[in-house]
Design a protein around this motif. Structure first.
Motif, short mmCIF file in Angstrom:
data_model
loop_
_atom_site.label_atom_id
_atom_site.label_comp_id
_atom_site.label_asym_id
_atom_site.label_seq_id
_atom_site.Cartn_x
_atom_site.Cartn_y
_atom_site.Cartn_z
N UNK A 32 50.71 10.66 46.46
CA UNK A 32 50.36 10.73 47.94
C UNK A 32 50.92 12.00 48.55
N UNK A 33 51.92 12.48 47.73
CA UNK A 33 52.97 13.68 48.56
C UNK A 33 52.89 14.62 47.56
N UNK A 34 52.49 16.15 47.94
CA UNK A 34 52.51 17.17 47.18
C UNK A 34 53.91 17.89 47.37
N UNK A 35 53.85 19.11 47.11
CA UNK A 35 55.02 20.11 46.96
C UNK A 35 55.14 20.67 48.58
N UNK A 36 55.82 21.91 48.51
CA UNK A 36 56.21 22.55 49.73
C UNK A 36 55.16 22.74 50.55
N UNK A 37 54.17 23.18 49.82
CA UNK A 37 52.75 23.62 50.48
C UNK A 37 51.77 22.55 50.44
N UNK A 38 52.24 21.24 49.91
CA UNK A 38 51.44 20.06 50.09
C UNK A 38 50.42 19.93 48.75
N UNK A 39 50.62 21.08 47.75
CA UNK A 39 49.81 20.82 46.56
C UNK A 39 50.72 20.20 45.53
N UNK A 40 49.94 20.02 44.40
CA UNK A 40 50.62 19.65 43.02
C UNK A 40 50.17 20.48 41.82
N UNK A 41 51.04 20.62 40.91
CA UNK A 41 50.85 21.19 39.67
C UNK A 41 50.66 20.16 38.79
N UNK A 42 49.54 20.38 37.61
CA UNK A 42 49.17 19.54 36.52
C UNK A 42 48.97 20.26 35.45
N UNK A 43 49.46 19.67 34.33
CA UNK A 43 49.29 20.10 32.86
C UNK A 43 48.56 18.93 32.12
N UNK A 44 47.46 19.40 31.59
CA UNK A 44 46.73 18.47 30.65
C UNK A 44 46.74 19.16 29.38
N UNK A 45 47.13 18.20 28.06
CA UNK A 45 47.30 18.78 26.88
C UNK A 45 46.59 17.83 25.80
N UNK A 46 45.78 18.08 25.08
CA UNK A 46 45.16 17.43 24.12
C UNK A 46 45.35 17.89 22.57
N UNK A 47 46.01 17.09 22.07
CA UNK A 47 46.30 17.36 20.54
C UNK A 47 45.51 16.77 19.52
N UNK A 48 44.93 17.26 18.83
CA UNK A 48 43.99 16.49 17.45
C UNK A 48 45.05 15.70 16.62
N UNK A 49 44.57 14.61 16.25
CA UNK A 49 45.14 13.86 15.35
C UNK A 49 44.60 14.12 13.77
#
Length: 220
Positions: free
Chosen positions: A124-141
């Motif tokens: 519900x709450x972001x950072x200083x400017x209201x936004x959020x940072x995301x990292x999505x990683x997919x690793x093959x098995x």
């Protein structure tokens, strides 16, 4: 010691994977094995680290996984984030090629490339400017079966929506794909596609991690 594992049956290679992320252990999943005898090799990953060292090996046999249920946008699987983090395991084997839009994974959107869909909701709450940072990683098995791509979009209507992040494996790093996204809106639902970007090894098992943190003050 970073560990690589491979499963061989005579001249065939039904499974191969490398442990890339410390401290996560390496994991090899083979979707289906005919009855017979196999050789399981434990080796060092590309000789980049110490070539010797201790390890623990656990092996299990089980039923073949069913086809994924989150094959389309209408059936996107919701990811529950705990403290902004989540990890899911799955397979694209048995899924259709539903998403054929323009992405950085142009090869993977072609015929024969399976894709599945996940959804997550930002805090519900972001950072200083209201936004959020995301990292999505997919690793093959199992690199012999699947080489990954991942992309994030802001909507899931007819497999469309504005793309906010995309990453496809390269010929140098076929084990994983990671995308980094800034400026995600708080309390908003986003959608992540797990796809491939290759003409071979287009469907199989994977592990995906999602991490969300307050955005940087200069991300807009």
């Amino acid at each position: 010691m970073r560990v690589a594992t491979a499963l061989r049956a005579l001249l065939e290679l039904p499974g191969c994977t490398s442990a890339l992320g410390y401290p996560e252990p390496g994991k090899l999943v083979v979707s289906s094995l005919p009855a017979g005898s196999y050789l399981l090799f434990v080796d060092t990953y590309e000789n980049r680290f110490s070539s010797v060292g201790p390890f623990t090996l656990v092996s299990t046999l089980g039923a073949v996984d069913p086809a994924p249920t989150n094959d389309t946008c209408a059936a996107a699987q919701a990811i529950t984030l705990v403290n902004g983090r989540a990890t899911v395991e799955g397979t694209t084997l048995g899924a259709a090629n539903d998403y054929v839009g323009t992405t950085c994974a142009t090869t993977g959107t072609g015929a024969g490339s399976s894709d599945i869909v996940y959804s997550f909701t930002t805090p519900a709450t972001g950072g200083v400017d209201g936004g959020l940072f995301a990292r999505l990683s997919v690793q093959t098995l199992n690199q012999a079966e699947y080489q990954p791509a991942v992309y994030v979009r802001s909507a899931c209507a007819d497999d469309a929506g504005v793309q906010v992040g995309c990453s496809a494996m390269s010929t140098a790093q076929r084990h994983y794909a990671s995308t980094f996204v800034q400026g995600l809106a708080p309390n908003t639902q986003y959608f992540a596609w797990v796809d491939s970007n290759t003409t071979t090894s287009r469907a199989g098992p994977f592990k995906m991690s999602v991490e969300l943190t307050p955005g940087q003050p200069n991300d807009t």
